[in-house]
Design an enzyme around this catalytic site. Structure first.
Site, PDB file in Angstrom:
ATOM      1  N   ASP A 268      15.877 -28.875  10.606  1.00 43.20           N
ATOM      2  CA  ASP A 268      15.058 -29.311   9.476  1.00 43.20           C
ATOM      3  C   ASP A 268      13.697 -28.640   9.422  1.00 43.20           C
ATOM      4  O   ASP A 268      12.974 -28.781   8.441  1.00 43.20           O
ATOM      5  CB  ASP A 268      14.849 -30.829   9.532  1.00 43.20           C
ATOM      6  CG  ASP A 268      13.871 -31.229  10.638  1.00 43.20           C
ATOM      7  OD1 ASP A 268      13.947 -30.631  11.734  1.00 43.20           O
ATOM      8  OD2 ASP A 268      13.048 -32.125  10.401  1.00 43.20           O
TER       9      ASP A 268
ATOM     10  N   CYS B  14      44.402 -16.282 -17.974  1.00 40.85           N
ATOM     11  CA  CYS B  14      44.989 -16.300 -16.631  1.00 40.85           C
ATOM     12  C   CYS B  14      44.103 -15.520 -15.673  1.00 40.85           C
ATOM     13  O   CYS B  14      43.062 -14.977 -16.067  1.00 40.85           O
ATOM     14  CB  CYS B  14      46.395 -15.712 -16.638  1.00 40.85           C
ATOM     15  SG  CYS B  14      46.424 -13.947 -17.002  1.00 40.85           S
TER      16      CYS B  14
ATOM     17  N   ASP C 228      19.373 -29.508  16.283  1.00 41.30           N
ATOM     18  CA  ASP C 228      17.967 -29.605  16.636  1.00 41.30           C
ATOM     19  C   ASP C 228      17.657 -31.082  16.890  1.00 41.30           C
ATOM     20  O   ASP C 228      18.227 -31.962  16.241  1.00 41.30           O
ATOM     21  CB  ASP C 228      17.118 -29.073  15.482  1.00 41.30           C
ATOM     22  CG  ASP C 228      15.641 -29.220  15.767  1.00 41.30           C
ATOM     23  OD1 ASP C 228      15.190 -28.759  16.821  1.00 41.30           O
ATOM     24  OD2 ASP C 228      14.936 -29.834  14.928  1.00 41.30           O
TER      25      ASP C 228
ATOM     26  N   CYS D  96       3.514   1.684   2.673  1.00 45.53           N
ATOM     27  CA  CYS D  96       4.789   0.999   2.458  1.00 45.53           C
ATOM     28  C   CYS D  96       5.749   1.886   1.674  1.00 45.53           C
ATOM     29  O   CYS D  96       6.905   2.069   2.056  1.00 45.53           O
ATOM     30  CB  CYS D  96       4.569  -0.310   1.687  1.00 45.53           C
ATOM     31  SG  CYS D  96       3.563  -1.528   2.540  1.00 45.53           S
TER      32      CYS D  96
ATOM     33  N   CYS E  31       0.846  -1.203   0.000  1.00 45.34           N
ATOM     34  CA  CYS E  31       0.000   0.000   0.000  1.00 45.34           C
ATOM     35  C   CYS E  31       0.877   1.247   0.000  1.00 45.34           C
ATOM     36  O   CYS E  31       2.109   1.164   0.052  1.00 45.34           O
ATOM     37  CB  CYS E  31      -0.928   0.017   1.217  1.00 45.34           C
ATOM     38  SG  CYS E  31      -0.020   0.074   2.778  1.00 45.34           S
TER      39      CYS E  31
ATOM     40  N   CYS F  94      42.991 -11.995 -16.476  1.00 44.55           N
ATOM     41  CA  CYS F  94      41.860 -11.866 -17.410  1.00 44.55           C
ATOM     42  C   CYS F  94      40.539 -11.894 -16.649  1.00 44.55           C
ATOM     43  O   CYS F  94      39.673 -11.036 -16.837  1.00 44.55           O
ATOM     44  CB  CYS F  94      41.866 -13.011 -18.427  1.00 44.55           C
ATOM     45  SG  CYS F  94      43.337 -13.089 -19.454  1.00 44.55           S
TER      46      CYS F  94
ATOM     47  N   ASP G 229      13.351 -23.668  12.642  1.00 47.52           N
ATOM     48  CA  ASP G 229      14.813 -23.630  12.714  1.00 47.52           C
ATOM     49  C   ASP G 229      15.411 -22.560  11.790  1.00 47.52           C
ATOM     50  O   ASP G 229      16.605 -22.258  11.891  1.00 47.52           O
ATOM     51  CB  ASP G 229      15.409 -24.989  12.322  1.00 47.52           C
ATOM     52  CG  ASP G 229      15.018 -26.101  13.292  1.00 47.52           C
ATOM     53  OD1 ASP G 229      14.921 -25.800  14.490  1.00 47.52           O
ATOM     54  OD2 ASP G 229      14.795 -27.232  12.838  1.00 47.52           O
TER      55      ASP G 229
END
Length: 793
Positions: free
Chosen positions: A688, A83, A490, A19, A16, A86, A692
């Site tokens: 996982d 090299c 965890d 923001c 909106c 470059c 976390d």
């Protein structure tokens, strides 16, 4: 503003006018910034003073305000680099372009990765810039197409080398003829015009690439290997022509021709070896099935894999590769997933289980519904991750880039001083002697080996990791993993399987069936593994579900919902205590279950305790071994969980973890990681779940279990595809071996130059020997990197 720069940024997350106003106000508070936001176009037009603020700081301000900057990304194949100077020049040139956020050029992969603003710059602009710098480029396509282009380039190098060798060998013979009678040379070969005839095409046709590269480099205010080769060979060639005209000087046509041939030979060997460093990516691509048996109009027909779409029903027979990712809907089998996990033991699969493309069906025939195809499959994501890891630079590589960028001008200066020193002091007015030694300095000091030292090792290291189901998202994460000295694990889904089972039901003020029915009906709306275990246990007993309303999760405590107009609470002691209910009568039973490693869930209404339910989450079969390996590495291991102390301690004792953090709320996991960082530890977080993600992002290295939530994988720096904790120790070991290999390469290349340049200055090194040594130094670095393929994980 004294000096202005302009940028147009695409903003993500605006909803909106508030923001856009907030972002505009925030940006304009920055010193030297004048910003104007357009909500409709979702763009910010920014004028800023580069001496006061950088574009990165402006982007960070937008992120701090809670929004994002949308960036486009493109990969380019680059041709003509010889090299590190470059790649450094191209990278510098691309990064200076307006609208470019970041550009990284990888010499070993001959590729550039560019993040940019599509409103200010596009692909054609990048190609034009690369060509202006004296190179060529094109958009990177799929690996098969990229490989054919590389093979074509390799064939071109080989043909040039053969032509150069044929023309140079007679000149080599003449050089050996000067050493004694054992190398008898026909008279016509000693003729200056014959030598000129052989040397000229080598110098200007075969060697054109060095002149072109040198001109482009000097035109853009820098220098590279081409400058050294062009200067050294031209000095020898043109001095020989001068000798022909005057008729009193020795000819050096063989020096220029043999040098060019040796440099080409080194580059050809280097290209062959570099091709082998990308074997891991080739192997991954080769794993993919070419066709699939797909249901069309009620019948299964064989179609190319590109024609499989999401939702298709696919049949897989014994011994066949699974073509795409999906979920089994009919049948069962065992599947070889070693390409993902490195584990050779097949995994049993049944209805409802997921299968991954490129894994191998061992026994039964089954049908599955395609859920991910094309670039969304696990294999495609693995290939992408490996390529991206090779396209980013490890911090250690920055040092090599800085050295390479200033190296060539210093060498030219040393060569000039060598010439002047010999001509005026060591061997006064002996032009030939001074010239030969200066040429030797120019040729021996090429920085190719230095430029290849890091990217080739990272390419092989990340490839080796991918073979074992470990994906590093960038070279910097590969380097950081070596430094880890504390790991936070965890519990649920990481140390344990994350699939608890219902083990005990203790009703208090309700029957067992009523307790399960109320709890199961509420937990049906939950995604938590414990809730799923309870629902499954209830369904196994044939107890029907009841409708619920007003379902709400209470973070870190449990959940609640209305069942038959009665509010039911399910969760921890803390939740029930807050209702004012006493649990003294069942505390002993709860404690006994918790000592056994079970998780206890209490159920109550606002007026009475209904009972307790115990579930057990079993430890993964290899968690104990993985944690033992980590401790042997001298790494502090900490387990973190939202469970109570008793349950946490029971699991910790089973796997050998000495330190635990129990009853930690999801939002506090990141704080626990930060505490360890504040104590001076380099911390890795392994998790996982969605909860976390903040901790994974806070850690120095975030490691996600690949079987977990997508957001956790996105937040992590390393992903373990197979879900085994063993991958954590393997990732650290591969990181250590790769960094050790990089240091060997850097030491060898720097030692080579620090020893060889003084030897060349002293006059003990013939130019053609210098050329051979320079070529072999680059090849030896690449071959040393390839040794990483043989490390045992």
């Amino acid at each position: 503003m004294a000096s202005e720069a302009k940028a147009t940024l695409k903003i993500e997350g605006m909803t909106c006018a508030t923001c856009s106003t907030r972002i505009e106000k925030g940006l304009n508070k920055l010193d030297g910034v004048n910003a104007s936001l357009n909500l409709t176009l979702e763009k910010a037009a920014i004028t800023y003073d580069p001496s006061k603020v950088t574009l990165e700081q402006i982007e960070q301000k937008i992120k701090d305000l809670g929004y994002g900057v949308r960036k486009e990304k493109v990969e380019l194949d680059i041709f003509g680099m010889t090299c590190a100077a470059c790649s450094a020049r191209i990278e510098k040139g691309l990064n200076k372009m307006p609208g470019v956020y970041s550009a990284t050029v990888n010499l070993a992969m001959e590729r550039a990765v560019i993040e940019y603003n599509a409103d200010e710059v596009d692909l054609d602009d990048f190609i034009k810039k690369i060509r202006d710098l004296g190179y060529d480029g094109k958009a990177h396509e799929d690996e098969q197409i990229g490989e054919s282009a590389k093979e074509k380039e390799l064939r071109k190098k080989r043909n040039k080398l053969i032509t150069s060798a044929i023309l140079s060998l007679p000149l080599l013979w003449t050089m050996l003829g000067h050493m004694g009678a054992m190398f008898l040379v026909p008279g016509f070969m000693m003729n200056p015009w014959f030598q000129l005839l052989l040397a000229t095409p080598v110098q200007f046709y075969i060697g054109y690439q060095f002149y072109h590269g040198a001109y482009s480099a000097l035109k853009n205010g820098s220098a590279n290997m081409d400058v050294l080769v062009a200067l050294g060979t031209s000095a020898a060639y043109f001095y020989s022509i001068y000798g022909m005209i005057v008729g009193t000087h020795q000819l050096y046509f063989e020096t220029s021709a043999i040098l060019i041939t040796l440099v080409l030979f080194g580059k050809y060997l280097e290209a062959l070896a570099k091709g082998r460093t990308s074997d891991a990516i080739k192997k991954l691509i080769d794993l993919q099935a070419k066709t699939a048996m797909v249901q069309r109009d009620g019948e299964f027909i064989e179609v190319p894999i590109k024609e499989v779409v999401k939702g298709d029903i696919v049949m897989v027979r014994p011994g066949e590769k699974i073509p795409v990712d999906g979920e089994i809907i009919d049948g069962f089998s065992s599947v070889d997933e070693s390409m993902l996990t490195g584990e050779s033991i097949p995994v049993d699969k049944k209805i409802g289980d997921t299968v991954i493309g490129a894994t191998i069906n061992k026994h039964g025939t089954f049908k599955f519904k395609a859920t991910k195809v094309g670039k969304d499959t696990a294999l495609a994501q693995i290939i992408k991750a490996v390529e991206e890891a090779n396209s980013t630079k490890a911090p250690i590589q920055r040092m090599a880039d800085v050295i390479s960028g200033i190296f060539v001008p210093i060498v030219v200066a040393i060569a000039l001083l060598t010439f002047l020193g010999y001509y005026f002091f060591v061997d006064p007015y002996n032009f030939e002697h001074a010239l030969v030694n200066a040429i030797a300095v120019l040729v021996i000091a090429c920085p190719c080996a230095l430029g290849l030292a890091t990217p080739t090792s990272i390419m092989v290291g990340t490839g080796k990791a991918a073979e074992h189901g470990i994906l590093f998202k960038g070279g910097e994460h590969l380097e950081n993993a070596k430094k880890i000295n504390a790991i936070v694990l965890d519990k649920t889904g990481t140390i344990t399987k994350g699939e608890p089972e219902l083990t005990d039901t203790i009703p208090v003020n309700a029957s067992e069936e009523e307790l399960l029915q109320l709890v199961g009906s509420v937990e049906k709306s939950s995604e938590h593994p414990i809730g799923k275990a309870i629902v499954k246990g209830m369904e196994d007993k044939g107890i029907p579900l009841l409708p619920v309303s007003d379902f709400e999760i209470i973070p870190g405590k449990g959940l609640k919902a209305k069942v038959n107009e009665v509010m039911v609470y399910i969760g921890t002691r803390k939740l029930i205590s807050e209702l004012g209910l006493s649990i003294e009568t069942i505390e002993e039973k709860m404690a006994r279950f918790e000592e056994q490693g079970k998780t206890v869930v209490l159920a109550a209404t606002e007026t009475r305790i209904l009972g307790l339910i115990a579930v057990a989450d079993t430890v993964k079969h290899d968690s104990k071994e993985a944690i033992r390996k980590l401790k042997e590495m001298g790494i502090k291991v900490v387990m973190i969980t939202g469970d109570n102390q008793r349950t946490a301690r029971s699991i910790a004792e089973q796997v050998g973890v000495d330190e635990i953090r129990a009853e930690v709320l999801p939002e506090d996991k990141a704080k626990e990681v930060q505490k360890l960082k504040d104590q001076g530890y380099i911390v890795a977080m392994v998790g996982d779940g969605i909860n976390d993600a903040p901790a994974l992002a806070t850690a120095d290295v975030g490691i996600a279990i690949g079987t977990g939530a997508d957001i956790a994988i996105e937040a992590a720096d390393v992903t373990l595809i197979g879900g085994s904790l063993k991958g954590v120790a393997d990732a650290i070991y591969i990181s250590k071996q790769t960094l050790k290999n990089i240091k060997q390469n850097l030491f060898a290349s720097l030692f080579y130059n620090s020893i060889s340049i003084p030897v060349a200055i002293s006059g003990l090194l013939a130019p053609w020997i210098a050329g051979a040594a320079m070529a072999l130094s680059s090849v030896s670095v690449v071959l040393n990197s390839l040794r990483l393929k043989n490390i045992k994980v």
